[in-house]
Design an enzyme around this catalytic site. Structure first.
Site, PDB file in Angstrom:
ATOM      1  N   CYS A 100     -10.132 -98.494 102.962  1.00  0.00           N
ATOM      2  CA  CYS A 100      -9.999 -99.911 102.250  1.00  0.00           C
ATOM      3  C   CYS A 100      -8.890 -99.766 101.293  1.00  0.00           C
ATOM      4  CB  CYS A 100     -11.650-100.432 101.632  1.00  0.00           C
ATOM      5  SG  CYS A 100     -12.850-100.741 102.622  1.00  0.00           S
ATOM      6  N   ARG A 101      -9.317 -99.166 100.046  1.00  0.00           N
ATOM      7  CA  ARG A 101      -8.250 -99.441  99.032  1.00  0.00           C
ATOM      8  C   ARG A 101      -6.916 -98.478  99.332  1.00  0.00           C
ATOM      9  NH1 ARG A 101     -12.287 -98.250  94.405  1.00  0.00           N
ATOM     10  NH2 ARG A 101     -13.248 -96.840  96.223  1.00  0.00           N
ATOM     11  N   SER A 102      -7.291 -97.100  99.592  1.00  0.00           N
ATOM     12  CA  SER A 102      -6.016 -96.631  99.621  1.00  0.00           C
ATOM     13  C   SER A 102      -4.962 -96.482 100.836  1.00  0.00           C
ATOM     14  CB  SER A 102      -6.240 -94.910  99.507  1.00  0.00           C
ATOM     15  OG  SER A 102      -7.085 -94.443 100.536  1.00  0.00           O
TER      16      SER A 102
ATOM     17  N   CYS B 119      -8.768 -93.023  97.557  1.00  0.00           N
ATOM     18  CA  CYS B 119      -9.856 -93.633  96.917  1.00  0.00           C
ATOM     19  C   CYS B 119     -10.942 -92.905  97.468  1.00  0.00           C
ATOM     20  CB  CYS B 119      -9.968 -95.068  97.755  1.00  0.00           C
ATOM     21  SG  CYS B 119      -9.766 -95.200  99.536  1.00  0.00           S
TER      22      CYS B 119
ATOM     23  N   ASP C  24     -14.281-101.322  94.346  1.00  0.00           N
ATOM     24  CA  ASP C  24     -14.612-100.936  95.737  1.00  0.00           C
ATOM     25  C   ASP C  24     -14.884-102.442  96.599  1.00  0.00           C
ATOM     26  OD1 ASP C  24     -15.559-100.138  98.105  1.00  0.00           O
ATOM     27  OD2 ASP C  24     -16.848 -98.405  97.110  1.00  0.00           O
TER      28      ASP C  24
ATOM     29  N   ASN D 280     -11.127 -93.739 102.252  1.00  0.00           N
ATOM     30  CA  ASN D 280      -9.709 -93.874 102.836  1.00  0.00           C
ATOM     31  C   ASN D 280      -9.636 -95.046 104.021  1.00  0.00           C
ATOM     32  OD1 ASN D 280      -7.415 -91.516 104.454  1.00  0.00           O
ATOM     33  ND2 ASN D 280      -6.958 -93.329 103.174  1.00  0.00           N
TER      34      ASN D 280
HETATM   35  P1  4NP Z   1     -12.607 -97.261 100.070  1.00  0.00           P
HETATM   36  O1  4NP Z   1     -13.875 -98.037 100.243  1.00  0.00           O
HETATM   37  O2  4NP Z   1     -12.939 -96.102  99.017  1.00  0.00           O
HETATM   38  O3  4NP Z   1     -11.640 -97.974  99.415  1.00  0.00           O
HETATM   39  O4  4NP Z   1     -12.252 -96.667 101.412  1.00  0.00           O
HETATM   40  C1  4NP Z   1     -15.126 -97.515 100.642  1.00  0.00           C
HETATM   41  C2  4NP Z   1     -15.288 -97.055 101.996  1.00  0.00           C
HETATM   42  C3  4NP Z   1     -16.474 -96.668 102.583  1.00  0.00           C
HETATM   43  C4  4NP Z   1     -17.643 -96.633 101.507  1.00  0.00           C
HETATM   44  C5  4NP Z   1     -17.688 -96.891 100.193  1.00  0.00           C
HETATM   45  C6  4NP Z   1     -16.188 -97.309  99.902  1.00  0.00           C
HETATM   46  N1  4NP Z   1     -18.928 -96.006 102.086  1.00  0.00           N
HETATM   47  O5  4NP Z   1     -19.610 -95.745 101.146  1.00  0.00           O
HETATM   48  O6  4NP Z   1     -19.039 -95.739 103.254  1.00  0.00           O
END
Ligand code: 4NP
Length: 152
Positions: free
Chosen positions: A12-14, A7, A123, A10
């Site tokens: 939340c989703r992945s 993602c 997201d 790294n």
């Molecule tokens: P992820 O979510 O891609 O599912 O881990 C996010 C985590 C952090 C951010 C964006 C999405 N950020 O902008 O910091």
């Protein structure tokens, strides 16, 4: 077989996709390596987001031990299948691909549920708790299909 979940951050989703698939692989005794990474290195070294950890725990899964890392070009050599959570992750991974073999390893994870539709795992970072539960349901279904169609 080695599978990488990717993602943006790294956190939340992945990591959830990683934890879900690893837990299913382990309970079935399959010989599969699972890991996750982010296209951004912004959160490298961090634990998964507390809201994602709480959602996982609510379903009996701990992802507390995972640590974020950035996707690197050598991941194309290490992994057989690379799953992107959304089209932005997909395009950013493809930018690092060196050849058609690298490109052929990359898939949108929700195409396992709805082939060809290129749907995104939303997201959840800037939203409420409901977003995390929604992500859980999508990734639980997608990882079940990966187990049944690619790993058995
Ligand atoms: P992820 O979510 O891609 O599912 O881990 C996010 C985590 C952090 C951010 C964006 C999405 N950020 O902008 O910091």
């Amino acid at each position: 077989m080695k599978i990488l979940m990717v993602c943006l951050g790294n956190i939340c989703r992945s990591p959830l996709a990683d934890g879900l698939l690893k837990s299913k692989v382990e309970s079935l005794g399959l010989n599969v390596v699972v890991d996750s990474a982010g296209t951004s290195g912004h959160h490298s070294g961090e634990s998964p987001d507390p809201r994602m950890r709480a959602t996982a725990k609510h379903h009996g899964l701990s992802i507390d031990h995972l640590r974020a890392r950035q996707f690197v070009t050598s991941d194309f050599d290490e992994f057989d299948l690379i799953y992107a959570m959304d089209s932005s992750n997909f395009n950013n991974i493809l930018k690092l691909a060196r050849n058609d073999e690298d490109r052929s390893k990359v898939m949108m994870i929700l195409n396992e549920i709805t082939p060809g539709l290129n749907k995104a795992v939303p997201d959840p970072y800037y939203g409420g708790d409901q977003g995390f539960e929604e992500v859980y349901k999508m990734l639980d279904e997608a990882t079940d299909i990966i187990i049944n169609t690619r790993l058995k």
